[in-house]
Motif scaffolding. Sequence first.
Motif, PDB file in Angstrom:
ATOM      1  N   VAL A  80      43.695  51.363  38.777  1.00  0.00           N
ATOM      2  CA  VAL A  80      43.973  50.040  39.538  1.00  0.00           C
ATOM      3  C   VAL A  80      43.508  49.897  40.903  1.00  0.00           C
ATOM      4  O   VAL A  80      43.832  51.003  41.516  1.00  0.00           O
ATOM      5  CB  VAL A  80      45.622  49.989  39.509  1.00  0.00           C
ATOM      6  CG1 VAL A  80      46.122  48.583  40.291  1.00  0.00           C
ATOM      7  CG2 VAL A  80      46.391  50.300  38.120  1.00  0.00           C
ATOM      8  N   THR A  84      41.453  52.435  31.259  1.00  0.00           N
ATOM      9  CA  THR A  84      41.473  50.965  31.306  1.00  0.00           C
ATOM     10  C   THR A  84      41.545  50.716  32.783  1.00  0.00           C
ATOM     11  O   THR A  84      42.287  51.297  33.459  1.00  0.00           O
ATOM     12  CB  THR A  84      42.913  50.655  30.593  1.00  0.00           C
ATOM     13  OG1 THR A  84      42.650  50.945  29.235  1.00  0.00           O
ATOM     14  CG2 THR A  84      43.105  49.099  30.836  1.00  0.00           C
ATOM     15  N   VAL A  95      41.856  47.695  35.890  1.00  0.00           N
ATOM     16  CA  VAL A  95      42.387  46.522  36.346  1.00  0.00           C
ATOM     17  C   VAL A  95      42.397  46.283  37.796  1.00  0.00           C
ATOM     18  O   VAL A  95      42.218  47.389  38.484  1.00  0.00           O
ATOM     19  CB  VAL A  95      43.763  46.156  35.674  1.00  0.00           C
ATOM     20  CG1 VAL A  95      44.002  46.190  34.388  1.00  0.00           C
ATOM     21  CG2 VAL A  95      44.727  47.395  36.211  1.00  0.00           C
ATOM     22  N   ASP A  96      42.457  44.998  38.086  1.00  0.00           N
ATOM     23  CA  ASP A  96      42.095  44.739  39.804  1.00  0.00           C
ATOM     24  C   ASP A  96      43.484  44.443  40.497  1.00  0.00           C
ATOM     25  O   ASP A  96      43.323  44.068  41.625  1.00  0.00           O
ATOM     26  CB  ASP A  96      40.939  43.687  39.770  1.00  0.00           C
ATOM     27  CG  ASP A  96      41.573  42.396  39.332  1.00  0.00           C
ATOM     28  OD1 ASP A  96      42.756  42.318  38.863  1.00  0.00           O
ATOM     29  OD2 ASP A  96      41.001  41.555  39.300  1.00  0.00           O
ATOM     30  N   LYS A 143      48.342  43.098  37.327  1.00  0.00           N
ATOM     31  CA  LYS A 143      47.750  43.133  36.060  1.00  0.00           C
ATOM     32  C   LYS A 143      48.117  44.536  35.467  1.00  0.00           C
ATOM     33  O   LYS A 143      48.090  44.595  34.117  1.00  0.00           O
ATOM     34  CB  LYS A 143      46.185  43.119  36.074  1.00  0.00           C
ATOM     35  CG  LYS A 143      46.008  41.650  36.364  1.00  0.00           C
ATOM     36  CD  LYS A 143      44.330  41.330  36.372  1.00  0.00           C
ATOM     37  CE  LYS A 143      43.863  39.831  36.585  1.00  0.00           C
ATOM     38  NZ  LYS A 143      42.748  39.665  36.946  1.00  0.00           N
ATOM     39  N   PHE A 176      49.583  44.870  31.857  1.00  0.00           N
ATOM     40  CA  PHE A 176      49.188  46.027  30.772  1.00  0.00           C
ATOM     41  C   PHE A 176      50.063  46.744  30.092  1.00  0.00           C
ATOM     42  O   PHE A 176      50.187  46.982  28.874  1.00  0.00           O
ATOM     43  CB  PHE A 176      47.641  46.759  31.393  1.00  0.00           C
ATOM     44  CG  PHE A 176      47.369  47.506  30.219  1.00  0.00           C
ATOM     45  CD1 PHE A 176      46.476  47.219  29.551  1.00  0.00           C
ATOM     46  CD2 PHE A 176      47.747  48.882  30.363  1.00  0.00           C
ATOM     47  CE1 PHE A 176      45.914  48.029  28.509  1.00  0.00           C
ATOM     48  CE2 PHE A 176      47.112  50.075  29.454  1.00  0.00           C
ATOM     49  CZ  PHE A 176      46.094  49.366  28.591  1.00  0.00           C
TER      50      PHE A 176
END
Length: 162
Positions: free
Chosen positions: A13, A35, A37-38, A42, A46
């Motif tokens: 992240v 995985t 994410v920003d 999020k 997830f």
Amino acid sequence: MAASETKFHVLAVDDTLIDRKLIEKLLKTSSYQVTAVDSGTKALEFLGLSNNDHQDVEVNLIITDYCMPGMTGYDLLRKIKESSSFKDIPVVIMSSDNIPSRINRCLEGGAEEFFLKPVQLSDVNKLRPHLMKRTQTNVNKRKAMDEIVSPDRTRARYNELE
């Protein structure tokens, strides 16, 4: 599958694209499934924690930036540690700011590690012991549960009662 063959899944992240791509590349180079994410929001989506819609997501470790708009990495850490489903997942915080009080706060809040950016391969190599420790804990829990409900063990106890 043996623990050494397990492909660990890491949720990365970071709100900065270049930092997110760097950590993703380092993790993939070390044979992790990633995985990315920003945002903390999020990440919660997830994991299924944003709307209490717990998804069947297998994540072995979460690595998050501390400074992000909306939700800091520390806020994300707290939400994960408050979750019954994900509280045992190791969380690593990273930041470009070397602020001892911030580092201590994160470690006292349950973070396994605090990395200074830019994250390097030597930092990523420090993740495996946390993953292996958690994997071994899960194996031990499963063995303990198997022993409790094992028909052989139950039969032996029943026979002792007779």
